[in-house]
Design a protein around this motif. Structure first.
Motif, PDB file in Angstrom:
ATOM      1  N   ASP A  23      36.510  43.753  21.181  1.00  0.00           N
ATOM      2  CA  ASP A  23      37.897  42.767  20.706  1.00  0.00           C
ATOM      3  C   ASP A  23      38.367  42.113  21.480  1.00  0.00           C
ATOM      4  O   ASP A  23      38.333  40.999  21.861  1.00  0.00           O
ATOM      5  N   VAL A  24      37.605  42.225  23.160  1.00  0.00           N
ATOM      6  CA  VAL A  24      37.550  41.632  24.180  1.00  0.00           C
ATOM      7  C   VAL A  24      36.197  40.815  24.400  1.00  0.00           C
ATOM      8  O   VAL A  24      36.755  40.053  25.131  1.00  0.00           O
ATOM      9  N   GLN A 212      35.660  35.219  37.088  1.00  0.00           N
ATOM     10  CA  GLN A 212      36.959  33.860  37.829  1.00  0.00           C
ATOM     11  C   GLN A 212      37.606  33.807  37.030  1.00  0.00           C
ATOM     12  O   GLN A 212      39.455  33.758  37.250  1.00  0.00           O
ATOM     13  N   ALA A 213      37.780  33.578  35.539  1.00  0.00           N
ATOM     14  CA  ALA A 213      38.707  33.016  34.855  1.00  0.00           C
ATOM     15  C   ALA A 213      39.458  33.911  34.142  1.00  0.00           C
ATOM     16  O   ALA A 213      40.902  34.333  33.133  1.00  0.00           O
ATOM     17  N   LYS A 214      39.022  35.628  33.986  1.00  0.00           N
ATOM     18  CA  LYS A 214      39.709  36.216  33.085  1.00  0.00           C
ATOM     19  C   LYS A 214      39.987  37.807  33.850  1.00  0.00           C
ATOM     20  O   LYS A 214      38.911  38.610  33.723  1.00  0.00           O
ATOM     21  N   PRO A 215      39.846  38.265  35.532  1.00  0.00           N
ATOM     22  CA  PRO A 215      39.882  39.008  36.294  1.00  0.00           C
ATOM     23  C   PRO A 215      40.064  40.590  35.350  1.00  0.00           C
ATOM     24  O   PRO A 215      39.587  41.443  36.043  1.00  0.00           O
ATOM     25  N   TRP A 216      41.334  40.457  34.986  1.00  0.00           N
ATOM     26  CA  TRP A 216      41.585  41.772  34.133  1.00  0.00           C
ATOM     27  C   TRP A 216      40.959  41.996  32.656  1.00  0.00           C
ATOM     28  O   TRP A 216      40.143  43.088  32.397  1.00  0.00           O
ATOM     29  N   LEU A 217      39.640  41.217  32.132  1.00  0.00           N
ATOM     30  CA  LEU A 217      38.338  40.958  31.334  1.00  0.00           C
ATOM     31  C   LEU A 217      37.246  41.944  32.428  1.00  0.00           C
ATOM     32  O   LEU A 217      36.967  42.994  32.106  1.00  0.00           O
ATOM     33  N   GLU A 218      37.499  41.785  32.874  1.00  0.00           N
ATOM     34  CA  GLU A 218      35.955  41.870  33.957  1.00  0.00           C
ATOM     35  C   GLU A 218      36.414  43.134  34.936  1.00  0.00           C
ATOM     36  O   GLU A 218      35.255  43.410  35.064  1.00  0.00           O
ATOM     37  N   ARG A 225      29.831  43.623  31.779  1.00  0.00           N
ATOM     38  CA  ARG A 225      29.602  42.156  31.165  1.00  0.00           C
ATOM     39  C   ARG A 225      27.769  41.900  31.314  1.00  0.00           C
ATOM     40  O   ARG A 225      27.714  41.102  30.061  1.00  0.00           O
ATOM     41  N   GLU A 226      27.216  41.892  32.406  1.00  0.00           N
ATOM     42  CA  GLU A 226      26.184  41.188  32.041  1.00  0.00           C
ATOM     43  C   GLU A 226      25.128  41.793  31.184  1.00  0.00           C
ATOM     44  O   GLU A 226      24.173  40.545  29.401  1.00  0.00           O
ATOM     45  N   ARG A 227      25.446  43.317  30.657  1.00  0.00           N
ATOM     46  CA  ARG A 227      23.904  43.208  29.604  1.00  0.00           C
ATOM     47  C   ARG A 227      25.287  43.447  28.200  1.00  0.00           C
ATOM     48  O   ARG A 227      23.968  42.598  27.301  1.00  0.00           O
TER      49      ARG A 227
END
Length: 287
Positions: A23-24, A212-218, A225-227
């Motif tokens: 979903d994210v 930078q844009a979505k620290p909550w998603l990071e 993330r990279e994978r």
């Protein structure tokens, strides 16, 4: 909203162990993702509500084909409060996510008898009849008022799509509607190639800008993330098989390889393109 299996019957990465991230991350894979969901549901909802009085709406049955984690299903439940929805997907994990959403919102996984679940692969024969097992005895596989599929069928080959379209056509009542929101190529090769590259570039930029844009998603994705970016890119490049909406040329051998041709062969009429942004588009078809 994607069906969970590839051509070998194996789950795509996002429909198995990584379903918790679906979903994210899905909305970072297509710039029209949220708008496609909203517009598809609004078209379907307005059509259902315009058909008649509340008693008619209360008896409306809808099938969400390739429902995934239920982005469209949840919107339909809220938009047409009395309709019933059959949710079909080949991933038990994605259906599990949907069940949890429905239970959180409505207090039970059935939303008071309005939602039914079928873990079926719609590329296999008999999937439609199997999807109706255990459902209210008053509904039959030929009595749906409407069906929709969003971001699911672009994985299929043309002959597989045709069989799915034929099954959907036979499941609908007279005047029934099929809303198809999906990825589509263009009639010219250069435009199709440009749209594909543009999509890959946008996906890459979206994932790269998350810290930078979505620290909550990071914080949610962390080391994944990279994978996940590379997995989504590989999926978009290797597993998606979008067809052009219209026939691609004058060569007779090419006819029947467009969405309009396949839908027409399945029996649908009143075919219209209601929306398009790059590869994403919504087609409307009637029985």
């Amino acid at each position: 909203m994607n069906t969970g299996a590839n051509g070998n019957g194996q789950l795509y990465f996002y429909a198995g162990d990584d379903v918790r991230f679906y979903d994210v991350t899905a909305e970072s894979t297509d710039r029209a993702y949220q708008l496609m969901q909203t517009c598809s549901v609004e078209i379907l909802s307005r059509w259902l509500l315009a058909r008649g009085s509340d008693p008619l709406v209360s008896s409306a049955w809808v099938m969400d084909i390739g429902c995934g984690t239920g982005a469209a299903t949840m919107q339909i439940l809220a938009s047409v409060p009395l309709c019933k929805i059959i949710c079909v997907d080949s991933s038990a994990d994605m259906l599990g996510q949907l069940r949890q959403k429905v239970e959180n919102a409505y207090g039970s996984i059935s939303a008071g008898g309005r939602v039914f679940y079928a873990c079926e692969d719609f590329r296999r024969s008999g999937w439609l009849d199997a999807s109706f097992k255990g459902i209210d005895s008053r509904i039959r596989p030929t009595q749906l008022d409407a069906a929709l599929s969003i971001y699911a069928l672009h994985h299929l080959l043309p002959d597989e799509k045709l069989q799915v379209y034929r099954a959907i056509y036979t499941s609908l009542k007279p005047r029934g509607m099929f809303v198809l929101g999906d990825l589509f190529a263009f009639a010219t090769e250069w435009l199709s190639s440009w749209a594909q590259q543009s999509e890959e570039d946008w996906l890459t930029q979206e994932f790269d800008s998350i810290p930078q844009a979505k620290p909550w998603l990071e914080a949610i994705l962390g080391p994944h993330r990279e994978r996940l970016k590379e997995a989504w890119l590989a999926h978009v490049r290797n597993d998606n098989r979008p067809l052009a909406i219209q026939p691609t040329g004058n060569d007779a051998s090419e006819l029947g390889q467009s969405e309009i041709e396949l839908l027409s062969q399945a029996g649908f009429i009143g075919l219209e393109t209601a929306f398009r942004i790059w590869q994403s588009a919504i087609l409307i078809a009637n029985v």
